[in-house]
Design an enzyme around this catalytic site. Structure first.
Site, PDB file in Angstrom:
ATOM      1  CG  HIS A  20      -1.901   1.032   1.342  1.00  0.00           C
ATOM      2  ND1 HIS A  20      -1.616   2.337   1.689  1.00  0.00           N
ATOM      3  CD2 HIS A  20      -3.229   0.988   1.109  1.00  0.00           C
ATOM      4  CE1 HIS A  20      -2.736   3.042   1.666  1.00  0.00           C
ATOM      5  NE2 HIS A  20      -3.726   2.247   1.311  1.00  0.00           N
ATOM      6  CB  CYS A  62      -4.378   3.377  -2.104  1.00  0.00           C
ATOM      7  SG  CYS A  62      -5.454   4.428  -1.103  1.00  0.00           S
ATOM      8  CG  HIS A 113      -7.240   0.504  -0.894  1.00  0.00           C
ATOM      9  ND1 HIS A 113      -6.465   0.799   0.209  1.00  0.00           N
ATOM     10  CD2 HIS A 113      -7.550  -0.808  -0.791  1.00  0.00           C
ATOM     11  CE1 HIS A 113      -6.311  -0.297   0.935  1.00  0.00           C
ATOM     12  NE2 HIS A 113      -6.955  -1.282   0.364  1.00  0.00           N
ATOM     13  CG  ASP A 139      -9.658   3.196   1.080  1.00  0.00           C
ATOM     14  OD1 ASP A 139     -10.003   2.732   2.172  1.00  0.00           O
ATOM     15  OD2 ASP A 139      -8.530   3.686   0.874  1.00  0.00           O
ATOM     16  CG  HIS A 140     -10.891   6.121   3.785  1.00  0.00           C
ATOM     17  ND1 HIS A 140      -9.939   7.040   4.080  1.00  0.00           N
ATOM     18  CD2 HIS A 140     -10.399   4.938   4.215  1.00  0.00           C
ATOM     19  CE1 HIS A 140      -8.896   6.451   4.640  1.00  0.00           C
ATOM     20  NE2 HIS A 140      -9.164   5.174   4.730  1.00  0.00           N
ATOM     21  CE1 TYR A 159     -11.835   1.128   5.611  1.00  0.00           C
ATOM     22  CE2 TYR A 159     -10.718   2.553   7.182  1.00  0.00           C
ATOM     23  CZ  TYR A 159     -10.696   1.754   6.055  1.00  0.00           C
ATOM     24  OH  TYR A 159      -9.523   1.595   5.357  1.00  0.00           O
TER      25      TYR A 159
HETATM   26  C1  DNO Z   1      -6.513   3.235   5.735  1.00  0.00           C
HETATM   27  C2  DNO Z   1      -5.925   2.068   5.048  1.00  0.00           C
HETATM   28  C3  DNO Z   1      -4.513   1.782   5.498  1.00  0.00           C
HETATM   29  C4  DNO Z   1      -4.076   0.439   4.944  1.00  0.00           C
HETATM   30  C5  DNO Z   1      -2.684   0.055   5.321  1.00  0.00           C
HETATM   31  C6  DNO Z   1      -2.262  -1.180   4.564  1.00  0.00           C
HETATM   32  O1  DNO Z   1      -7.663   3.400   5.788  1.00  0.00           O
HETATM   33  O2  DNO Z   1      -6.022   2.177   3.698  1.00  0.00           O
HETATM   34  O3  DNO Z   1      -4.453   1.763   6.876  1.00  0.00           O
HETATM   35  O4  DNO Z   1      -4.896  -0.554   5.430  1.00  0.00           O
HETATM   36  O5  DNO Z   1      -1.787   1.069   5.077  1.00  0.00           O
HETATM   37  O6  DNO Z   1      -1.197  -1.753   5.211  1.00  0.00           O
END
Ligand code: DNO
Length: 415
Positions: free
Chosen positions: A239, A277, A304, A360-361, A377
């Site tokens: 990531h 991401c 992501h 994501d988020h 989240y």
């Molecule tokens: C945040 C996530 C990160 C991710 C880590 C992967 O919301 O995208 O915390 O899980 O960096 O190791």
């Protein structure tokens, strides 16, 4: 794309039932309770798999644990200090145990000390909702005045230090505490946050670790674990740094396309890949997300999808977490690049032609506003994000009207 959803385990406010209703096809989770550096046992992995397999009433959920996020790399491994060799051996054991459970994709990061970093966890939006925000002036106020890191003021662009001083002077004690808490929020899922003393102690440990040295430590780690992952048929995916620039004087080495290229080439294997991401990388104006997907596509093992809106074109600048189709990343262009990569993989007969993605988020809206979920989240905000992304995916993947069929049709007519 395979639509997945991150779940933090039974304590998560979103249940497996909710995830099924969101229409997710798979679950992304981890053994958040196991300390970093310790091997994941087959029993613990099996327990979490079972939890994903069942709804509240005990009936089958129809979805499975498909992606590990994260199998954390310990600070000792990053620094090559203390128990780092034992931790690498444990990492390999965890990989074997995860593979035996049929899970193939493993996300992790190589950020020293802090994982994602924000200055506000609930920044008010004009519509009454909220989202997370990183404000460079507030961050500098924390760094220079609250943490009081030596030499911190020299690390900021002209003007930032002065503004940080003004902001700090205007803060009351509770605002200072909130800022410090937001910045030092630990890894999502762990529910731990660090004290200022912890942060100072961690920073001191990195005093003699340059970016080049940290990169070498990373390559050393990969040289050990990637062959094991390859033998097991696993796909590791790093990531990116979030945000993708140096913080608190710490080295950050996974922020740009060039960073990923270096590390992916250093240990060239299908098992050594990236988590693309778009929210993390998109916080930097010089990261071209659709282009990165195009060029690094064969090594992208996990996606992501989220968006950020930057305040300026500064490399280390402020941003907030926008709606999934809002913000500065052209999400349609990015998804089009993903669909093209998947089509390429299909033509090549790759077993991993379908890349797992997760929304994501999300912004806190409607009933999420008072539910106080894990920052970033909320259930409804993510559900809205997934629904919007799914619409774009469905259109671009459509066999008659999607981009692959359109480009084939154009080719056939010689256009
Ligand atoms: C945040 C996530 C990160 C991710 C880590 C992967 O919301 O995208 O915390 O899980 O960096 O190791």
């Amino acid at each position: 794309m395979r639509q997945t959803w991150r779940w933090f385990g039974p304590a998560d406010l979103a249940s497996i039932d909710d995830i099924v209703q969101a229409g997710a096809e798979g679950v992304v989770t981890a053994l958040h309770h196991v300390p970093n550096g310790v091997a994941w046992t087959p029993e613990e992995i099996a327990r979490r798999r079972q939890e994903v397999r069942r709804r509240k009433d005990g009936s089958p959920s129809g979805i499975a644990w498909e992606v590990v996020e994260s199998l954390p790399v310990s600070e000792d491994i990053k620094k090559q200090k203390g128990s780092w060799r034992e931790h690498i051996a444990n990492y390999k054991t965890s990989l074997r145990n995860v593979a035996a459970a049929g899970i193939e994709v493993i996300c992790y990061n190589f950020m020293p000390v802090l994982d994602w970093t924000r200055t506000e966890l609930r920044w008010a939006l004009p519509n009454g909702g909220s989202c997370m925000r990183f404000d460079i002036d507030d961050f500098a106020a924390f760094d220079i005045h609250i943490l009081a890191r030596r030499g911190a003021a020299d690390d900021y662009a002209p003007g930032v230090g002065e503004e940080a001083g003004r902001r700090f002077a205007a803060m009351d004690e509770s605002q200072k505490r909130t800022l410090a808490r937001s910045v030092t929020m630990g890894l999502p899922g762990s529910r731990e946050s660090m004290t200022l003393g912890d942060v100072r102690a961690h920073l001191a440990e990195y005093g003699d670790i340059s970016p080049a040295r940290l990169r070498q430590h990373f390559i050393d780690f990969l040289t050990e674990v990637v062959p094991v992952a390859e033998d097991l048929g696993l796909r590791l995916c790093c990531h990116p740094d979030d945000p993708p620039f140096a913080l608190l004087g710490l080295p950050r080495i996974m922020s740009t396309e060039a960073d990923f290229r270096t590390v992916l080439n250093a240990v060239d294997s299908p098992a050594n890949g990236m988590t693309l991401c778009s929210g993390s990388l998109g916080a930097r104006p010089d990261n071209d997300l659709p282009g990165m997907m195009e060029r690094l596509g064969p090594k992208v093992h996990f996606l992501h999808l989220r968006n950020v809106k930057r305040d300026s074109d500064a490399i280390a600048g402020s941003f907030f977490e926008a709606e999934h189709l809002g913000g500065d990343t052209d999400m349609v262009a990015l998804i089009a690049a993903i669909v093209r990569e998947e089509a390429r993989r299909k033509r090549e007969g790759r077993a991993d032609a379908q890349i797992p993605m997760r929304p994501d988020h999300g912004q806190d809206i409607l009933d999420d506003i008072n539910r106080r979920a894990q920052p970033g989240y909320p259930t409804i905000g993510r559900l809205k994000g997934l629904a919007e992304l799914r619409g774009v995916m469905r259109a671009l993947e459509h066999p008659g009207f999607g981009i692959v069929s359109v480009s084939a049709a154009l080719k056939a007519t010689g256009a």
